[in-house]
Design a protein around this motif. Structure first.
Motif, PDB file in Angstrom:
ATOM      1  N   GLU A  34       0.829  -1.199   0.000  1.00 20.78           N
ATOM      2  CA  GLU A  34       0.000   0.000   0.000  1.00 20.78           C
ATOM      3  C   GLU A  34       0.867   1.254   0.000  1.00 20.78           C
ATOM      4  O   GLU A  34       1.897   1.301   0.668  1.00 20.78           O
ATOM      5  CB  GLU A  34      -0.930   0.007   1.217  1.00 20.78           C
ATOM      6  N   PHE A  35       0.413   2.264  -0.743  1.00 21.96           N
ATOM      7  CA  PHE A  35       1.113   3.539  -0.794  1.00 21.96           C
ATOM      8  C   PHE A  35       0.532   4.493   0.245  1.00 21.96           C
ATOM      9  O   PHE A  35      -0.661   4.420   0.555  1.00 21.96           O
ATOM     10  CB  PHE A  35       0.985   4.169  -2.179  1.00 21.96           C
ATOM     11  N   MET A  56      11.132  11.408   4.174  1.00 21.62           N
ATOM     12  CA  MET A  56      10.814  10.271   3.317  1.00 21.62           C
ATOM     13  C   MET A  56      11.822  10.127   2.185  1.00 21.62           C
ATOM     14  O   MET A  56      12.177   9.010   1.795  1.00 21.62           O
ATOM     15  CB  MET A  56       9.394  10.422   2.754  1.00 21.62           C
ATOM     16  N   ASN A  57      12.307  11.241   1.660  1.00 17.96           N
ATOM     17  CA  ASN A  57      13.331  11.171   0.618  1.00 17.96           C
ATOM     18  C   ASN A  57      14.604  10.505   1.130  1.00 17.96           C
ATOM     19  O   ASN A  57      15.274   9.780   0.394  1.00 17.96           O
ATOM     20  CB  ASN A  57      13.645  12.569   0.083  1.00 17.96           C
ATOM     21  N   GLU A  58      14.917  10.745   2.394  1.00 16.13           N
ATOM     22  CA  GLU A  58      16.093  10.101   2.982  1.00 16.13           C
ATOM     23  C   GLU A  58      15.900   8.591   3.058  1.00 16.13           C
ATOM     24  O   GLU A  58      16.815   7.812   2.782  1.00 16.13           O
ATOM     25  CB  GLU A  58      16.360  10.679   4.372  1.00 16.13           C
ATOM     26  N   LEU A  59      14.700   8.165   3.420  1.00 19.18           N
ATOM     27  CA  LEU A  59      14.396   6.735   3.478  1.00 19.18           C
ATOM     28  C   LEU A  59      14.419   6.108   2.075  1.00 19.18           C
ATOM     29  O   LEU A  59      14.791   4.950   1.916  1.00 19.18           O
ATOM     30  CB  LEU A  59      13.034   6.509   4.142  1.00 19.18           C
ATOM     31  N   VAL A  60      14.028   6.886   1.082  1.00 16.17           N
ATOM     32  CA  VAL A  60      14.092   6.406  -0.306  1.00 16.17           C
ATOM     33  C   VAL A  60      15.542   6.244  -0.740  1.00 16.17           C
ATOM     34  O   VAL A  60      15.914   5.236  -1.363  1.00 16.17           O
ATOM     35  CB  VAL A  60      13.349   7.381  -1.254  1.00 16.17           C
ATOM     36  N   ILE A  61      16.380   7.212  -0.405  1.00 16.84           N
ATOM     37  CA  ILE A  61      17.803   7.141  -0.742  1.00 16.84           C
ATOM     38  C   ILE A  61      18.437   5.903  -0.115  1.00 16.84           C
ATOM     39  O   ILE A  61      19.276   5.233  -0.715  1.00 16.84           O
ATOM     40  CB  ILE A  61      18.530   8.420  -0.288  1.00 16.84           C
ATOM     41  N   VAL A  66      10.180   3.168  -1.346  1.00 17.99           N
ATOM     42  CA  VAL A  66      10.202   3.543  -2.759  1.00 17.99           C
ATOM     43  C   VAL A  66       9.140   4.615  -2.976  1.00 17.99           C
ATOM     44  O   VAL A  66       8.134   4.664  -2.260  1.00 17.99           O
ATOM     45  CB  VAL A  66       9.939   2.339  -3.685  1.00 17.99           C
ATOM     46  N   PHE A  67       9.364   5.483  -3.967  1.00 14.86           N
ATOM     47  CA  PHE A  67       8.424   6.565  -4.266  1.00 14.86           C
ATOM     48  C   PHE A  67       7.913   6.440  -5.689  1.00 14.86           C
ATOM     49  O   PHE A  67       8.687   6.203  -6.621  1.00 14.86           O
ATOM     50  CB  PHE A  67       9.112   7.920  -4.093  1.00 14.86           C
ATOM     51  N   LYS A  68       6.597   6.580  -5.844  1.00 13.92           N
ATOM     52  CA  LYS A  68       5.983   6.581  -7.166  1.00 13.92           C
ATOM     53  C   LYS A  68       5.174   7.872  -7.312  1.00 13.92           C
ATOM     54  O   LYS A  68       4.321   8.169  -6.468  1.00 13.92           O
ATOM     55  CB  LYS A  68       5.033   5.381  -7.337  1.00 13.92           C
ATOM     56  N   PRO A  69       5.460   8.668  -8.363  1.00 13.66           N
ATOM     57  CA  PRO A  69       4.695   9.906  -8.577  1.00 13.66           C
ATOM     58  C   PRO A  69       3.190   9.649  -8.615  1.00 13.66           C
ATOM     59  O   PRO A  69       2.736   8.654  -9.167  1.00 13.66           O
ATOM     60  CB  PRO A  69       5.199  10.397  -9.952  1.00 13.66           C
ATOM     61  N   TYR A  73       4.491   6.858  -1.210  1.00 10.36           N
ATOM     62  CA  TYR A  73       5.608   6.052  -0.725  1.00 10.36           C
ATOM     63  C   TYR A  73       5.130   4.662  -0.323  1.00 10.36           C
ATOM     64  O   TYR A  73       4.028   4.484   0.188  1.00 10.36           O
ATOM     65  CB  TYR A  73       6.267   6.722   0.483  1.00 10.36           C
ATOM     66  N   LYS A  74       5.994   3.679  -0.563  1.00  9.85           N
ATOM     67  CA  LYS A  74       5.677   2.291  -0.228  1.00  9.85           C
ATOM     68  C   LYS A  74       6.924   1.616   0.338  1.00  9.85           C
ATOM     69  O   LYS A  74       8.053   1.947  -0.029  1.00  9.85           O
ATOM     70  CB  LYS A  74       5.199   1.555  -1.484  1.00  9.85           C
ATOM     71  N   VAL A  75       6.705   0.664   1.232  1.00  6.17           N
ATOM     72  CA  VAL A  75       7.817  -0.116   1.785  1.00  6.17           C
ATOM     73  C   VAL A  75       8.524  -0.860   0.658  1.00  6.17           C
ATOM     74  O   VAL A  75       7.875  -1.469  -0.196  1.00  6.17           O
ATOM     75  CB  VAL A  75       7.307  -1.137   2.822  1.00  6.17           C
TER      76      VAL A  75
END
Length: 217
Positions: A34-35, A56-61, A66-69, A73-75
């Motif tokens: 789930e996002f 959240m960007n730090e967690l993506v890095i 993961v981020f989807k436009p 955000y999703k695990v």
């Protein structure tokens, strides 16, 4: 007037958001498929969207999210091939430390490591997987702290956090916590010998078993 009021450090808000989301990740509280959007997170945490986006960007890095436009955000989840790579990176960093470790490790270091293992045993008794995995990370990172490999630690922390995330996604093998304690004790025994080959063998064996336990069957 208002001498006691100080400017709020926005970075501290970002750090708190980062810590809270990471805690939820490692406790398997966020649904895998789930996002969640910045708006939802800012409402849940009662903060503005900017520090949420930064955290959240730090967690993506770090590849934890993961981020989807237009979705949010999703695990992050991992294939077996990706798990191979994570543990290969961990092994390369840990094994590289061994020659330096044998030069400086002493009785106090051994005692500190033994204390970590004892705390792991207590966490295993309570079936507290989250605390157990944090102690697992502490055990491994302490080896790099002993030799003051600060640059290694920065990279290693990311790899080990990925290991923790993988472990929280339903990949907990039955009895694996007790096996890890036994393997850590073997590493401790090997470190006491100050023999490079023996230490490397025990470390490689431990990482291989952990990698197999985390893979999707």
């Amino acid at each position: 007037m208002y001498n006691s009021l100080k400017k709020v450090n926005r970075n501290s808000i970002k750090q708190e958001i980062y810590d809270q989301v990471k805690y939820s990740l490692f406790n398997n509280e966020l649904p895998l498929n789930e996002f969640i959007t910045e708006v939802e997170l800012s409402n849940l945490l009662d903060v503005s969207r900017t520090p949420v986006r930064e955290a959240m960007n730090e967690l993506v890095i770090e590849q934890l999210m993961v981020f989807k436009p237009r979705k949010g955000y999703k695990v992050n989840t991992f294939t077996n091939h990706e798990i191979d790579q994570i543990f290969l990176l961990r092994e390369s960093l840990e094994i590289a430390c061994v020659p330096f470790l044998v030069e400086v490790i002493n009785d106090k270091h051994i005692l500190d490591l033994q204390t970590i293992i004892e705390h792991q045993s207590k966490a295993a008794e309570k079936n507290d997987y989250y605390t157990f995995m944090l102690l697992d990370k502490e055990f491994h990172t302490y080896l790099m702290e002993i030799i003051e490999f600060k640059l290694f630690l920065k990279s290693y922390n990311v790899q080990h956090d990925l290991s923790i995330l993988i472990g929280t996604q339903g990949l907990k093998s039955q009895g694996r916590m007790l096996e890890v304690i036994e393997e850590h004790n073997e590493i401790l025994k090997a470190l006491s010998t100050k023999t490079i080959d023996i230490i490397i063998t025990s470390m490689k064996s431990h990482l291989e078993k952990s990698m197999r336990a985390f893979k999707v069957k």
